[in-house]
Design a protein around this motif. Sequence first.
Motif, PDB file in Angstrom:
ATOM      1  N   LEU A  15       7.907   0.631   6.510  1.00  0.00           N
ATOM      2  CA  LEU A  15       7.350   1.799   5.835  1.00  0.00           C
ATOM      3  C   LEU A  15       6.440   2.532   6.814  1.00  0.00           C
ATOM      4  CD1 LEU A  15       6.353   0.086   2.458  1.00  0.00           C
ATOM      5  CD2 LEU A  15       8.556   1.093   3.093  1.00  0.00           C
ATOM      6  N   ILE A  40       3.777   5.052   7.946  1.00  0.00           N
ATOM      7  CA  ILE A  40       2.631   5.767   7.370  1.00  0.00           C
ATOM      8  C   ILE A  40       2.161   6.877   8.302  1.00  0.00           C
ATOM      9  CG2 ILE A  40       0.255   5.549   6.544  1.00  0.00           C
ATOM     10  CD1 ILE A  40       0.877   2.722   5.680  1.00  0.00           C
ATOM     11  N   TYR A  79       7.502   5.521   2.369  1.00  0.00           N
ATOM     12  CA  TYR A  79       6.178   5.014   2.000  1.00  0.00           C
ATOM     13  C   TYR A  79       5.732   5.731   0.721  1.00  0.00           C
ATOM     14  CZ  TYR A  79       1.043   4.959   2.085  1.00  0.00           C
ATOM     15  OH  TYR A  79      -0.296   4.849   1.746  1.00  0.00           O
ATOM     16  N   GLY A 108       1.823   1.315  10.034  1.00  0.00           N
ATOM     17  CA  GLY A 108       3.048   1.075   9.275  1.00  0.00           C
ATOM     18  C   GLY A 108       3.043  -0.311   8.653  1.00  0.00           C
TER      19      GLY A 108
END
Length: 306
Positions: free
Chosen positions: A132, A134, A298, A143
């Motif tokens: 994910l 970020i 995310y 992340g």
Amino acid sequence: MGKATEGDIKEKGFSKLDQETETNTEDTNGVSNTNKNRNTTTSDRRGKNSRRRQKKMVTLSASSVVHPVQRLFNACKHVFATAGTGFVPSPDKIEQLSALLDEIQPADVGLTSKMPFFSPQVTRRAPTITYLHIHECEKFSIGIFCLPPSGVLPLHNHPGMTVFSKLLLGTMHIKSYDWLVDPSQSAPQHPNVRLAKVKVDADLTAPCKTSILYPADGGNMHCFTAVTACAVLDVLGPPYSDPEGRHCTYYSDYPFTTFSGTLTDDEKVSIPEEEKEKLDWLQERDKPEDLVVVGAVYTGPEIVEN
């Protein structure tokens, strides 16, 4: 007509008195009710104004609350403002960033253990890992790696980087290494094989403290194995960059005895017996073919890049 009797006068007097008293009472009640209405109206206005003020304060308070991921981002901008290859933040900045990461919970980044990428996978290949994203810039990246049970992030390095890892949920086995200070201690017949010292070889279960690795210390080469479904929040400063020489290298690890026979007598003597049990040989390898990392959206709070 006859003269009015005393009774008539009294009756008349009492009657007028009653009328006057009744009239005065009505006038007094009118004034009293008016004041009562005024007081009630004033009280209502004050109550409404008070409620408006309270509502406004609550609104202002809510709008001023900064969520944990935004605080983390703001801190990273400050901590890694001058980051480059080999950068190590000052102790106070390390403590600041670690404290913020220690407080972050799965819900703060929109995670629950019931999300599909945490489910066990029945496959011949290694379980798929989900990343994910970020944030990433030239100074740092943020992340989350989400691993299903038995998922593995193979042994890899972080050249010239300082890395903060916070286990958000689940249990994960971590094995990490640092190179021995003397780079000459390599297997003579295997130039791509070098001795490394085990830094960590243990299970970690969330919630736990943030782990930190440095360019030359703290377990710069590490491997993650999911004992249960787990997620780890990573902050890298600076991030990987092939043009700047910070590319990810993968390794295979072998027990010390595997290549110890290739060491010279002098090299063997230079390694204390009590350290040999903590030493492994690391050999560079290509990226494992069964390693599959996919990206996902995310879903946590958005970062405001101001």
